[in-house]
Design an enzyme around this catalytic site. Structure first.
Site, short mmCIF file in Angstrom:
data_model
loop_
_atom_site.label_atom_id
_atom_site.label_comp_id
_atom_site.label_asym_id
_atom_site.label_seq_id
_atom_site.Cartn_x
_atom_site.Cartn_y
_atom_site.Cartn_z
N SER A 14 -0.85 1.49 -1.31
CA SER A 14 -1.80 0.75 -0.41
C SER A 14 -0.95 -0.15 0.66
O SER A 14 0.25 -0.32 0.00
CB SER A 14 -2.89 -0.41 -1.20
N CYS A 15 -1.54 -0.74 1.61
CA CYS A 15 -0.92 -1.54 2.28
C CYS A 15 -0.29 -2.69 1.60
O CYS A 15 -0.94 -3.19 0.68
CB CYS A 15 -1.96 -2.17 3.33
N PRO A 16 1.07 -3.20 1.62
CA PRO A 16 1.91 -2.75 2.97
C PRO A 16 2.99 -1.61 2.57
O PRO A 16 3.99 -1.63 3.12
CB PRO A 16 2.52 -3.98 3.29
N MET A 17 2.87 -1.16 1.35
CA MET A 17 3.71 -0.14 0.84
C MET A 17 4.21 0.99 1.64
O MET A 17 5.58 1.23 1.84
CB MET A 17 3.53 0.21 -0.75
N ASP A 41 -3.16 5.96 2.60
CA ASP A 41 -4.00 4.76 2.78
C ASP A 41 -4.58 5.00 4.14
O ASP A 41 -3.81 5.23 5.27
CB ASP A 41 -2.84 3.52 2.93
#
Lengths: 77, 160
Positions: A14-17, A41
């Protein structure tokens, strides 16, 4: 058809990965080379183009394959 | 060349120390750093808990007076002992299921990418927190003037 020099799969993250991992991958890429980024995502559809623009990377192509989002990102020469 | 342009700059005042409030500044900071921005985080008041050695792993979210919980808890139940721990556990589990990194991981990634961390000297003095109580990610302890000097030419300035 764009050829990728490296592939980074961020499926499930998920954000920010996705952008954080993509940044690391781009840093280790030689100028002129292309990264294929795979993400699940849904925010990445907007996030990756914005991220690439801010970094001065060229987004060569983007699309959807089997429910995954695919981006081809080129590091400038 | 894109590299020769002045980097974009973001400054965030981090003023809250709950688990849910720790995420937005850390996510924005790490993302901006990955976009080659210069990023400064100024921790003040309860925000200092996020980088407090003894507290950063135990940030909490309280169900009391919080109608926005995924599973709303009536205040009369939210006040019972153990409810905050339960709500915190639920939120941590939710974040893990969503593959969102932990606060600790986000702090480390921010630091790795050059995000600057500052403690607010005044709140540290008032609350009896020394620089040694904070994680070694801290670059400096500043007052309001120091922060304003850094923030004056930022492209994005946020208070969270």
């Amino acid at each position: 058809m764009v050829e990728a020099d490296e592939v980074l799969d961020t499926s499930g993250l998920s954000c920010p990965m996705p952008v954080l991992k993509a940044k690391k991958a781009m840093d280790s890429l030689a100028p002129g080379k292309v990264l294929k980024l795979i993400a699940t995502d849904r925010g990445s559809r907007n996030d990756i183009p914005a991220w690439a623009k801010n970094n001065g990377y060229e987004l060569l192509e983007s699309g959807e394959e089997n429910g995954k989002f695919i981006f081809y990102i080129k590091k400038p020469e | 060349m894109a590299e020769e342009k002045k980097k974009k700059k973001m400054c965030i005042i981090v003023s809250k120390g709950t688990l849910d409030a720790a995420y937005p500044p850390l996510i924005l900071a790490s993302t901006a750093a990955s976009m080659d921005w210069e990023v400064h985080l100024f921790f003040t008041f309860y925000g200092l808990d996020i980088i407090n050695k003894k507290k950063y792993k135990n940030l909490k979210v309280a169900p009391i007076a919080n109608p926005a919980m995924p599973m709303p808890v009536p205040n009369i139940i939210g006040m019972l002992p153990g409810m905050t721990a339960m709500a915190t556990m639920m939120m941590k589990r939710m974040m893990k299921k969503g593959n969102v990194p932990s606060v600790e991981e986000l702090i480390n990634m921010c630091k790795e990418m050059g995000v600057k961390f500052y403690g607010c000297q005044m709140t540290m003095d008032v609350m009896g927190i020394s620089e040694d109580d904070l994680l070694p990610v801290i670059d400096a302890c500043l007052g309001a003037a120091g922060y304003l000097d850094i923030a004056s030419d930022a492209d994005v300035n946020l208070f969270i």
